[in-house]
Design an enzyme around this catalytic site. Sequence first.
Site, PDB file in Angstrom:
ATOM      1  N   ARG A 140       0.847  -1.214   0.000  1.00  0.00           N
ATOM      2  CA  ARG A 140       0.000   0.000   0.000  1.00  0.00           C
ATOM      3  C   ARG A 140       0.880   1.261   0.000  1.00  0.00           C
ATOM      4  O   ARG A 140       0.625   2.224  -0.689  1.00  0.00           O
ATOM      5  CB  ARG A 140      -0.920   0.049   1.228  1.00  0.00           C
ATOM      6  CG  ARG A 140      -1.786  -1.164   1.486  1.00  0.00           C
ATOM      7  CD  ARG A 140      -3.086  -1.108   0.700  1.00  0.00           C
ATOM      8  NE  ARG A 140      -2.938  -1.561  -0.662  1.00  0.00           N
ATOM      9  CZ  ARG A 140      -2.807  -2.836  -1.044  1.00  0.00           C
ATOM     10  NH1 ARG A 140      -2.797  -3.803  -0.174  1.00  0.00           N
ATOM     11  NH2 ARG A 140      -2.671  -3.147  -2.318  1.00  0.00           N
ATOM     12  N   GLY A 175     -17.211  10.222   0.194  1.00  0.00           N
ATOM     13  CA  GLY A 175     -16.634   8.924  -0.165  1.00  0.00           C
ATOM     14  C   GLY A 175     -16.415   7.949   0.965  1.00  0.00           C
ATOM     15  O   GLY A 175     -15.369   7.315   1.028  1.00  0.00           O
ATOM     16  N   HIS A 199      -7.650   6.761  11.402  1.00  0.00           N
ATOM     17  CA  HIS A 199      -7.191   5.366  11.290  1.00  0.00           C
ATOM     18  C   HIS A 199      -5.680   5.252  11.082  1.00  0.00           C
ATOM     19  O   HIS A 199      -5.205   4.232  10.612  1.00  0.00           O
ATOM     20  CB  HIS A 199      -7.954   4.646  10.159  1.00  0.00           C
ATOM     21  CG  HIS A 199      -9.410   4.459  10.466  1.00  0.00           C
ATOM     22  ND1 HIS A 199     -10.349   4.087   9.523  1.00  0.00           N
ATOM     23  CD2 HIS A 199     -10.095   4.596  11.633  1.00  0.00           C
ATOM     24  CE1 HIS A 199     -11.541   4.008  10.101  1.00  0.00           C
ATOM     25  NE2 HIS A 199     -11.410   4.325  11.370  1.00  0.00           N
ATOM     26  N   VAL A 232      -5.659   6.368   5.304  1.00  0.00           N
ATOM     27  CA  VAL A 232      -4.294   6.331   5.824  1.00  0.00           C
ATOM     28  C   VAL A 232      -3.312   6.905   4.802  1.00  0.00           C
ATOM     29  O   VAL A 232      -2.108   6.970   5.060  1.00  0.00           O
ATOM     30  CB  VAL A 232      -3.897   4.901   6.272  1.00  0.00           C
ATOM     31  CG1 VAL A 232      -4.810   4.431   7.408  1.00  0.00           C
ATOM     32  CG2 VAL A 232      -3.910   3.909   5.121  1.00  0.00           C
ATOM     33  N   ASP A 233      -3.827   7.311   3.635  1.00  0.00           N
ATOM     34  CA  ASP A 233      -2.934   7.933   2.647  1.00  0.00           C
ATOM     35  C   ASP A 233      -2.608   9.374   3.078  1.00  0.00           C
ATOM     36  O   ASP A 233      -3.155   9.874   4.069  1.00  0.00           O
ATOM     37  CB  ASP A 233      -3.551   7.868   1.227  1.00  0.00           C
ATOM     38  CG  ASP A 233      -4.819   8.708   1.073  1.00  0.00           C
ATOM     39  OD1 ASP A 233      -4.825   9.878   1.518  1.00  0.00           O
ATOM     40  OD2 ASP A 233      -5.803   8.208   0.484  1.00  0.00           O
TER      41      ASP A 233
END
Length: 246
Positions: free
Chosen positions: A58, A180, A106, A90-91
């Site tokens: 990821r 989203g 998160h 988490v990006d």
Amino acid sequence: MKKKNLVVLTGAGVSAESGISTFRDSNGLWENYRVEDVASIDGWYRNPGLMLDFYNTRRKELGTVKPNAAHLAIAGLEDRYNVTVVTQNVDNLHERAGSTRIIHLHGELTKVRPEDRYNDRDNFSEETVFDIGHGEIHIGDLAADGAQLRPHIVWFGEPVPKIEQAINAVEKADIMLIVGTSLQVYPAAGLYRFAGNSTPIYIIDPKDVPVADPRITHIREVATKGMEEFENILKSKESDYLCSHK
Ligand code: OAD
């Protein structure tokens, strides 16, 4: 005059147009992986190597994608509003788009910390968290205290340390925007309930939303298009929304 408070809760859908898979859509991540294996604290205890591989992949993917027009539009709202982004993602695409106040509910993919095998459910010190960019960690990569490094991610079965901060922001929101998210994962999914009785709530999602609440307006679009529509709504209501005398 004080800017009005706008809280933006985002989920995987805001990053979909950047090329990051969502979780629960068809061909989403949870169709290809078992959530218990790669996103739970018990999965970490069972097979940490599998978990590290999953997040290494990821993290590497994150290095190949860019913020999209929805991330940029959310960042641009800071010109006129006091914006807090509460993200389940988490990006780091909100940061890279220029948003300055971001609560990562998160965790963050680019960060790692030592595991605390005997007390993982509670305390970790923010001081032990550090950024590895888009790099990898493996079994045997140890922190200064000798503990195995783990992703700085909130897994199922773990507490959500930033939830109080997020609730505080939502309670003070003059406007709330949700972009989203399937609103399936708590406590994030329940955050909108903390908004005031007269706080308008907009949801941008191309699919049906699982909530019925008189405060909610559903903008049934993908994030980039939906943000254009949201901006038009803000402009049309500018006299109501823009300045606050509080
Ligand atoms: P989901 O995959 O559950 O939901 C994604 C939502 O985005 C759905 O409602 C889609 O309809 C919508 N969507 C898809 N494409 C879109 C687009 N281009 N523009 C706008 N919306 C779009 O993802 P989340 O709700 O973020 O947690 O999932 C919540 C949590 O579940 C994640 O943070 C993750 C996951 O398990 C952990 O792993 C702890």
